[in-house]
Design an enzyme around this catalytic site. Structure first.
Site, short mmCIF file in Angstrom:
data_model
loop_
_atom_site.label_atom_id
_atom_site.label_comp_id
_atom_site.label_asym_id
_atom_site.label_seq_id
_atom_site.Cartn_x
_atom_site.Cartn_y
_atom_site.Cartn_z
N GLY A 147 0.82 -1.21 0.00
CA GLY A 147 0.00 0.00 0.00
C GLY A 147 0.85 1.25 0.00
N CYS A 200 -3.53 11.02 10.68
CA CYS A 200 -2.59 11.93 10.00
C CYS A 200 -2.89 13.40 10.30
CB CYS A 200 -2.61 11.69 8.49
SG CYS A 200 -4.27 11.57 7.78
N HIS A 223 -1.54 17.36 3.66
CA HIS A 223 -2.70 17.89 4.37
C HIS A 223 -2.41 19.32 4.84
CE1 HIS A 223 -4.53 14.09 4.11
NE2 HIS A 223 -4.55 13.71 5.37
N ASN A 274 1.17 13.97 4.49
CA ASN A 274 0.36 13.02 5.26
C ASN A 274 0.84 11.58 5.14
OD1 ASN A 274 -0.86 13.65 2.52
ND2 ASN A 274 -2.00 11.79 3.00
#
Length: 340
Positions: free
Chosen positions: A12, A129, A241, A314
């Site tokens: 991932g 996050c 972010h 993030n």
């Protein structure tokens, strides 16, 4: 002598970033294994200049492994993290599953490293996050002026929803130029050229679960007396972010003392020039480790208030880097035993 490290969810976006971060920071690794679901077994992932063949998590034996960095999704962590922990492997879990369990430390190393000493189940939780970057920026201000209340609006990148979220933004953006109708799968509405004020599901009080996470996690990490009101928004940014933070304190604030504290604080970079472009945007923080603070100013609407803008990658500080820093801090505190 190094450690035996297992990276779970290695295929991932966060898992790959964990492998990259371990290599970049030269974490003391004697042996490393990449783990994922059976359908990903046999795939290859990079670890520095090495290539690792992914192994099947479902059949893996964690006995003899020192630390497991988990980012496979909540349901998978719920099943396999306790198995790893019982085998003696210290689990640092990036999912939300264990965060609010009272006997699991929720840790940001720059903020509450000594919480690691309270580990009871061989499991440590990595915070959300959006929470991580906010508490990193707030900690030095809280130490100075005693934080009472935070109102935060987030502008969260699609990578927070994983690779599929990034793919959806890309395909919708590309499709808009050739008049293809947008395919909406990962988000509640079209994300390309749009902002969506919903991350995760709605709760009974009207907040989304992402907003709830920011409130309860901040209390657990920073101070149970701090009140937090969050509005979390997904924006068409791939990585990074952003947050507009309004903080109210118990004691009078001094802008220059606040600036000095932020400049000296670990994990924070203050870049605040009151001129065009004198701030950091999410595009500029990609690949960086720090939380960048800009637009610092007094809030005149409350007796003791400050407002600021902060951005962070993030996938790094919001996930992979914080997990690796937890492991590094455990080594520094002599809390991570070797089995070899």
């Amino acid at each position: 002598m190094g450690y035996r490290v297992a990276v779970v969810g290695a295929t991932g976006a966060v898992g790959r970033e964990i492998l990259k971060t371990l290599a970049e920071r030269e974490f003391p690794v004697d042996e490393i294994v990449a783990l994922a679901s059976p359908r990903s077994a046999g795939r290859e992932v990079s670890f520095g200049d090495r290539v690792l063949k992914v192994q099947n998590l479902e059949t893996f034996d964690f006995k003899g492994w020192d630390v497991g960095l988990f980012s496979p999704g909540g349901a998978v962590s719920a099943k396999y993290a306790p198995i790893a922990a019982k085998a003696g492997c210290v689990v640092i879990d990036n999912t939300s599953h264990f965060r609010m369990e009272p006997d699991v430390p929720l840790v940001v190393p720059e903020v509450n490293p000594l919480a690691l000493k309270d580990m009871k189940r061989n499991i440590i939780a990595n915070p959300n996050c959006s929470t991580i970057q906010m508490v990193v920026a707030l900690k030095p201000l809280h130490d100075l002026f005693t934080l009472k209340r935070v109102v935060v609006s987030t502008y969260q990148a699609v990578s927070g929803a994983g690779k599929d979220g990034m793919d959806e933004l890309f395909s919708q953006t590309r499709g808009s130029f050739v008049n293809d109708p947008p395919k909406i799968e990962q988000f509640q509405k079209q994300i390309a050229f749009n902002c969506i004020p919903q991350i995760d599901r709605f709760m009974d009080d009207g907040a989304t679960k992402e907003e709830w996470k920011m409130r309860v996690e901040t209390k657990k990490i920073l101070d149970p007396d701090v009140e937090v009101l969050a509005t979390c928004v997904r924006v068409p940014v791939f990585v990074g972010h952003s947050e507009a933070v309004i903080a109210e304190f118990a004691e009078p604030v001094d802008l220059e003392r606040a600036r000095a504290a932020l400049r000296e604080s670990e994990g924070v970079v203050l870049l605040d020039q009151r001129e065009d472009g004198g701030y950091v945007t999410p595009l500029e923080c990609v690949g960086e480790d720090a939380t960048y603070v800009s637009r610092l100013r007094v809030d005149p609407t409350v007796p003791h208030g400050l407002a600021f803008w902060c951005v962070s990658d993030n996938l790094r500080k919001g996930a992979a880097l914080n997990a690796v820093q937890i492991a590094e801090t455990m080594i520094a505190l002599d809390l991570l035993p070797r089995h070899a």
